[in-house]
Write an enzyme that holds these catalytic residues in place. Structure first.
Site, PDB file in Angstrom:
ATOM      1  N   HIS A 530      30.211 -12.823   4.409  1.00 37.46           N
ATOM      2  CA  HIS A 530      29.642 -11.465   4.435  1.00 37.46           C
ATOM      3  C   HIS A 530      30.023 -10.464   4.993  1.00 37.46           C
ATOM      4  CE1 HIS A 530      25.889 -13.550   2.117  1.00 37.46           C
ATOM      5  NE2 HIS A 530      26.933 -13.638   1.190  1.00 37.46           N
ATOM      6  N   HIS A 574      22.750 -11.595   0.212  1.00 33.39           N
ATOM      7  CA  HIS A 574      24.177 -11.832  -0.122  1.00 33.39           C
ATOM      8  C   HIS A 574      24.905 -10.478  -0.492  1.00 33.39           C
ATOM      9  CE1 HIS A 574      23.565 -16.302  -0.090  1.00 33.39           C
ATOM     10  NE2 HIS A 574      22.397 -15.824   0.260  1.00 33.39           N
TER      11      HIS A 574
HETATM   12  C1  LIG Z   1      33.545 -18.033  -0.404  1.00 35.38           C
HETATM   13  C2  LIG Z   1      32.640 -16.723  -0.613  1.00 35.38           C
HETATM   14  C3  LIG Z   1      31.312 -16.955  -0.985  1.00 35.38           C
HETATM   15  C4  LIG Z   1      30.508 -15.859  -1.249  1.00 35.38           C
HETATM   16  N1  LIG Z   1      29.337 -16.053  -1.810  1.00 35.38           N
HETATM   17  C5  LIG Z   1      28.618 -14.989  -2.060  1.00 35.38           C
HETATM   18  C6  LIG Z   1      27.255 -15.095  -3.037  1.00 35.38           C
HETATM   19  O1  LIG Z   1      26.808 -16.340  -3.516  1.00 35.38           O
HETATM   20  N2  LIG Z   1      26.544 -13.964  -3.149  1.00 35.38           N
HETATM   21  C7  LIG Z   1      27.010 -13.037  -2.770  1.00 35.38           C
HETATM   22  O2  LIG Z   1      26.378 -11.730  -3.048  1.00 35.38           O
HETATM   23  N3  LIG Z   1      28.084 -12.409  -2.190  1.00 35.38           N
HETATM   24  C8  LIG Z   1      28.907 -13.711  -1.638  1.00 35.38           C
HETATM   25  N4  LIG Z   1      30.062 -13.491  -1.200  1.00 35.38           N
HETATM   26  C9  LIG Z   1      30.441 -12.057  -0.871  1.00 35.38           C
HETATM   27  C10 LIG Z   1      30.627 -11.179  -1.780  1.00 35.38           C
HETATM   28  O3  LIG Z   1      31.824 -11.988  -2.860  1.00 35.38           O
HETATM   29  C11 LIG Z   1      31.473  -9.904  -1.003  1.00 35.38           C
HETATM   30  O4  LIG Z   1      30.498  -9.306  -0.414  1.00 35.38           O
HETATM   31  C12 LIG Z   1      32.071  -8.946  -2.217  1.00 35.38           C
HETATM   32  O5  LIG Z   1      32.905  -9.693  -3.104  1.00 35.38           O
HETATM   33  C13 LIG Z   1      32.567  -7.663  -1.589  1.00 35.38           C
HETATM   34  O6  LIG Z   1      33.159  -7.113  -2.331  1.00 35.38           O
HETATM   35  P1  LIG Z   1      34.438  -5.871  -1.803  1.00 35.38           P
HETATM   36  O7  LIG Z   1      34.857  -4.971  -2.967  1.00 35.38           O
HETATM   37  O8  LIG Z   1      34.098  -5.335  -0.576  1.00 35.38           O
HETATM   38  O9  LIG Z   1      35.627  -6.981  -1.571  1.00 35.38           O
HETATM   39  P2  LIG Z   1      36.470  -8.237  -2.463  1.00 35.38           P
HETATM   40  O10 LIG Z   1      35.406  -8.369  -3.647  1.00 35.38           O
HETATM   41  O11 LIG Z   1      36.675  -8.855  -1.460  1.00 35.38           O
HETATM   42  O12 LIG Z   1      37.586  -7.429  -2.976  1.00 35.38           O
HETATM   43  C14 LIG Z   1      38.860  -7.073  -2.208  1.00 35.38           C
HETATM   44  C15 LIG Z   1      39.930  -7.030  -3.160  1.00 35.38           C
HETATM   45  O13 LIG Z   1      41.305  -6.295  -2.499  1.00 35.38           O
HETATM   46  C16 LIG Z   1      42.359  -7.070  -2.558  1.00 35.38           C
HETATM   47  N5  LIG Z   1      42.997  -6.726  -1.624  1.00 35.38           N
HETATM   48  C17 LIG Z   1      42.845  -6.733  -0.343  1.00 35.38           C
HETATM   49  N6  LIG Z   1      44.035  -6.202   0.374  1.00 35.38           N
HETATM   50  C18 LIG Z   1      44.663  -5.616  -0.475  1.00 35.38           C
HETATM   51  C19 LIG Z   1      45.944  -4.912  -0.533  1.00 35.38           C
HETATM   52  N7  LIG Z   1      46.691  -4.747   0.758  1.00 35.38           N
HETATM   53  N8  LIG Z   1      46.632  -4.642  -1.632  1.00 35.38           N
HETATM   54  C20 LIG Z   1      46.114  -4.828  -3.117  1.00 35.38           C
HETATM   55  N9  LIG Z   1      44.922  -5.596  -2.876  1.00 35.38           N
HETATM   56  C21 LIG Z   1      44.236  -5.812  -1.926  1.00 35.38           C
HETATM   57  C22 LIG Z   1      41.910  -8.523  -2.545  1.00 35.38           C
HETATM   58  O14 LIG Z   1      42.692  -9.452  -3.021  1.00 35.38           O
HETATM   59  C23 LIG Z   1      40.432  -8.626  -3.273  1.00 35.38           C
HETATM   60  O15 LIG Z   1      40.742  -8.666  -4.543  1.00 35.38           O
HETATM   61  C24 LIG Z   1      30.959 -14.656  -0.955  1.00 35.38           C
HETATM   62  C25 LIG Z   1      32.187 -14.340  -0.649  1.00 35.38           C
HETATM   63  C26 LIG Z   1      33.099 -15.491  -0.332  1.00 35.38           C
HETATM   64  C27 LIG Z   1      34.443 -15.218   0.006  1.00 35.38           C
END
Ligand SMILES: Cc1cc2nc3c(=O)[nH]c(=O)nc-3n(C[C@H](O)[C@H](O)[C@H](O)COP(=O)(O)OP(=O)(O)OC[C@H]3O[C@@H](n4cnc5c(N)ncnc54)[C@H](O)[C@@H]3O)c2cc1C
Ligand SMILES: *[C@@H]1O[C@H](CO)[C@@H](O)[C@H](O)[C@H]1NC(C)=O
Ligand SMILES: *[C@@H]1O[C@H](CO)[C@@H](O)[C@H](O)[C@H]1NC(C)=O
Ligand SMILES: *[C@@H]1O[C@H](CO)[C@@H](O)[C@H](O)[C@H]1NC(C)=O
Ligand SMILES: *[C@@H]1O[C@H](CO)[C@@H](O)[C@H](O)[C@H]1NC(C)=O
Ligand SMILES: *[C@@H]1O[C@H](CO)[C@@H](O)[C@H](O)[C@H]1NC(C)=O
Ligand SMILES: *[C@@H]1O[C@H](CO)[C@@H](O)[C@H](O)[C@H]1NC(C)=O
Ligand SMILES: *[C@@H]1O[C@H](CO)[C@@H](O)[C@H](O)[C@H]1NC(C)=O
Ligand SMILES: *[C@@H]1O[C@H](CO)[C@@H](O)[C@H](O)[C@H]1NC(C)=O
Ligand SMILES: *[C@@H]1O[C@H](CO)[C@@H](O)[C@H](O)[C@H]1NC(C)=O
Ligand SMILES: *[C@@H]1O[C@H](CO)[C@@H](O)[C@H](O)[C@H]1NC(C)=O
Ligand SMILES: *[C@@H]1O[C@H](CO)[C@@H](O)[C@H](O)[C@H]1NC(C)=O
Ligand SMILES: *[C@@H]1O[C@H](CO)[C@@H](O)[C@H](O)[C@H]1NC(C)=O
Length: 626
Positions: A530, A574
């Site tokens: 997280h 989460h």
């Molecule tokens: C294994 C795992 C289990 C989890 N379990 C839970 C759960 O059960 N419940 C929950 O609430 N949360 C969970 N989480 C956390 C939750 O998924 C994240 O908090 C959430 O997805 C965050 O969203 P975000 O938009 O910040 O980043 P992300 O969803 O990670 O999205 C970022 C995106 O940007 C892309 N990216 C990065 N750098 C670049 C670049 N330079 N160029 C182009 N694209 C790029 C990545 O590939 C990705 O697709 C979990 C996370 C993981 C990894």
């Protein structure tokens, strides 16, 4: 978990949808109103919502592949096979963690359409009223408070009328708190034989009350988990937001397999640099493409890659940028700082049961094949399960004395620690035994005080950044985890568990004194994935922080951040639901904005050397010699 099993079923052909492009050269337009970087939770929501306006055109750029046709992405219980170190993971590792006996942890982040929502463990937890009210308080924007955000929370959800197995869910959730016409399906899991022990404990021990719906704003207690599962299948920002936008021909283009290298300055207004250019490539040796947004670039690359991209773009601590060989443009020292995460520990018990548990799916191919066949024909059975059946949220009483240096939680509705109930062996730091059946009561510190950082290892966009969550650097965090382990022992001491729990498994069983428990905690704690806080929100005129309350990057024009990195304090939850929630409001803010420089961007004139536009304030001016 399940890794041997998934290997045989993982590869399916990629289905490519009409407006999904797989190579940078295929992007059909030379400019877009909005360019969104990263198709995870923040980016998926913002791109979809912006493209609902027919007058604008949005490009969403994702480094990883499409999410379609990947079996373990679809099958809920196979989620644990999707990371670490798979084709859908960035494969980050942490620095040696001093608070964890110098261990280096794998640090998964999703790298495919849907981002981490395509590989996560599906739990849907909004966080507490106090978490959001604190966000409103520290940002100076009342729009981030719980009550103000409630319509956005509901706008996400399509709460399923029944559980995955069709059992009666009354008393297990308060559906009136939820949305029923949003894009993302939330559902209740199938019943498990262990449910009666957990719920029975709430009737026998006052310390662990039952909570009917942990998404009401006051999660304290233990109750049934809600999950991003639709008809027994994972729902993600890709399946709920992005692909339906393509299918309904909204004004959205999606480019996969393309990594953004940096954002580029395209001009300036009143000395404030404009960042509307985006540079991207298919691989480290691929042609570099550039495209400009006419209105905004939105960074949604997540809490590791968003600060990395800001730094690569010359936005960060100017002194350090110069040391890394990057020309500083905006001196914003907090970029990458303030990193927070939730440390997690699996406390495992040997159990006595003749019932099949998830352990049997892991080690018995007959059971695994039968369950997969059942899932494929009817979307039912054990594979529809998320890793956790119930979740609990608790506070350590003040009288414990561990908060002498201050209580890190947001307030009385915010827990200090969490229980995650897993019907099986769920702790990746220990080898899975070849015999026996297990129950795991996972403990998590959810209001941590420790702060780490994401920094650059190199000016090469293809080099991983340095990831240091700095777990247990604040003594109160290890004290909370110690108290959580003791609470886990009290939980299974309820009479209802008699005959089921046989003994504590492994090193847990020999950790009794406070010192022994802390030793056990440091040796076996890992991350619950997280990361947050690395591009933290602060008031418009603050000298600290990275983004303003409208998520514009301080000292810039044309650039916002919408992902989990904007939380100044990690929510006690989460983090996917909190990220969907802030992204829904962000999309509304962006659609309502005029597209001109925010009146309160308040950057000073460029500093000496003419390359750095500093954000006003003492900390940046002190560092303005660049
Ligand atoms: C294994 C795992 C289990 C989890 N379990 C839970 C759960 O059960 N419940 C929950 O609430 N949360 C969970 N989480 C956390 C939750 O998924 C994240 O908090 C959430 O997805 C965050 O969203 P975000 O938009 O910040 O980043 P992300 O969803 O990670 O999205 C970022 C995106 O940007 C892309 N990216 C990065 N750098 C670049 C670049 N330079 N160029 C182009 N694209 C790029 C990545 O590939 C990705 O697709 C979990 C996370 C993981 C990894
Ligand atoms: C992560 O590791 C896997 C397995 O080695 C590999 O297939 C994948 O390409 C790696 N991811 C990245 C972004 O390098
Ligand atoms: C700065 O912001 C804070 C909080 O939003 C506010 O109380 C204060 O009046 C502001 N100061 C100026 C000079 O605008
Ligand atoms: C999709 O929308 C575009 C205009 O935005 C239009 O030209 C095209 O015909 C539409 N396609 C379909 C299949 O509706
Ligand atoms: C982007 O904008 C910059 C500055 O106006 C300009 O020099 C450049 O040519 C533009 N790039 C493209 C691809 O339009
Ligand atoms: C890129 O080129 C370098 C040197 O030319 C080579 O060593 C490397 O393997 C290439 N990387 C990829 C991903 O093709
Ligand atoms: C910027 O980085 C330098 C070098 O690491 C450090 O000494 C300085 O304190 C940092 N500045 C701020 C304001 O954090
Ligand atoms: C096995 O499952 C059944 C049905 O869910 C339940 O009635 C029984 O108590 C369980 N047995 C044990 C030992 O848990
Ligand atoms: C595997 O499961 C099947 C079906 O439940 C059972 O018949 C068999 O005995 C199990 N095998 C082992 C080694 O436990
Ligand atoms: C759920 O999936 C199954 C199997 O694909 C399908 O038969 C069923 O119609 C689906 N149910 C709903 C409500 O979509
Ligand atoms: C923890 O690890 C240290 C060495 O790293 C070892 O001495 C100690 O016995 C371990 N404690 C437990 C409870 O495993
Ligand atoms: C955007 O404007 C609409 C219409 O005036 C309003 O309902 C909505 O609350 C605004 N969004 C935000 C985040 O202020
Ligand atoms: C910008 O900063 C200056 C100096 O700190 C202050 O006087 C002014 O009120 C600020 N303007 C805005 C719009 O916040």
């Amino acid at each position: 978990m399940l890794s041997a099993f998934h290997l045989s079923v993982v590869s399916f052909p990629l289905v490519v949808t009409a407006a999904l492009y797989s190579h940078p050269a295929d992007v059909p337009q030379t400019s877009y109103d909005f360019i969104v970087v990263g198709a995870g939770v923040g980016g998926g929501v913002v791109a979809r919502r912006l493209s609902e306006d027919p007058g604008t055109r949005t490009l969403l750029i994702e480094a990883g592949p499409s999410n379609e046709g990947i079996l373990p992405v679809e099958v809920p219980l196979l989620c644990t096979s999707l990371s670490p170190d798979t084709a859908y993971d960035w494969n980050y590792t942490t620095t040696p963690q001093r608070g964890l006996d110098d261990r280096v942890l794998g640090y998964p982040r999703g790298r495919l359409l849907g981002g981490s929502s395509s590989i996560n463990y599906l739990a849907w937890t909004r966080g507490s009223r106090d978490d959001y009210d604190r966000l409103a308080r520290v940002s100076g924007d009342a729009g981030w408070a719980w009550d103000a955000l409630t319509p956005f929370m509901k706008s996400i959800e399509n709460f399923a009328p029944g559980a995955v197995d069709g059992h009666n869910i009354s008393g297990q959730v308060d559906r009136s708190l939820h949305g029923t016409s949003g894009p993302l399906t939330i559902s209740m899991p199938m019943d498990l034989p262990t449910d009666r022990f957990v719920i029975g404990t709430t009737q026998q021990l006052k310390e662990f009350p039952f909570v009917e719906d942990m998404n009401s704003g006051n999660p304290i207690g233990i109750g049934y988990g809600q999950n991003t599962i639709k008809n027994g299948t994972r729902d993600s920002s890709a399946t709920a937001y992005i692909l339906p936008a393509l299918a309904s021909n909204l004004t959205l283009d999606v480019l996969v397999n393309s990594q953004v290298l940096r954002v580029l300055q395209t001009g300036s207004v009143d000395g404030v640099p404009i960042f509307r250019g985006v540079q991207f490539a298919a691989s480290a040796n691929g042609t570099v493409f550039t495209i400009n947004a006419t209105r905004e670039v939105i960074l949604s690359a997540g809490s590791v890659a968003t600060p990395q991209l800001l730094l690569l773009s010359g936005i960060g601590n100017s002194t350090r940028l110069k040391q890394t060989g990057i020309r500083p443009i905006v001196n914003l020292p907090d970029v990458g700082q303030n990193m927070q995460d939730h440390p997690l520990l699996g406390n495992i018990f040997n159990v006595h049961t003749s019932n099949i548990t998830t352990d049997d799916i892991r080690r018995n191919n007959t059971v695994a094949s039968e369950e997969l066949a059942q899932w494929q024909t009817s979307r039912t059975g054990l594979l529809t399960l998320p890793p956790s059946a119930q979740i609990g949220w608790f506070r350590v009483p003040d009288k414990s004395g561990i908060f002498a240096g201050g209580d890190p939680s947001a307030g009385p509705t915010s827990p200090h620690f969490e229980f995650i109930v897993a019907d099986g062996f769920a702790a990746t730091q220990q080898a899975f035994p070849s015999t026996g059946r297990f129950f795991t009561l996972v403990t998590v510190v959810v209001s941590p005080k420790s702060r780490g950082a994401v920094t650059l290892a190199s000016s090469d966009p293809f080099a991983n950044p340095v990831v240091d969550p700095n777990f247990f650097s604040a003594p109160v965090d290890i004290a909370i985890m110690r108290e959580a382990v003791k609470a886990a022992r009290r939980f299974v001491s309820a009479p209802v568990w008699k005959g089921y729990i046989e003994s504590e498994f492994g090193p847990f069983g020999s950790a009794h004194t406070d010192a022994e428990i802390e030793d056990y905690v440091r040796n076996f704690t890992i991350t619950v994935f997280h990361p947050a806080g690395t591009a933290a929100m602060a008031p418009f005129n603050a000298t600290h922080g990275v983004v303003n309350p409208d998520l514009t990057v301080k000292g810039t024009v044309g650039l916002r951040v919408v992902d989990a990195s904007i939380f100044p304090f990690i929510p006690a939850a989460h983090t996917q639901a909190p990220t969907y929630i802030i992204a829904e409001r962000a999309a509304s803010l962006i659609r309502n904005s005029t597209g001109t420089a925010p009146a309160n961007a308040n950057a000073t004139a460029p500093c000496e050397g003419n390359t750095t536009a500093a954000v006003s304030g003492a900390s940046s001016l002190a560092d303005s010699s660049v």
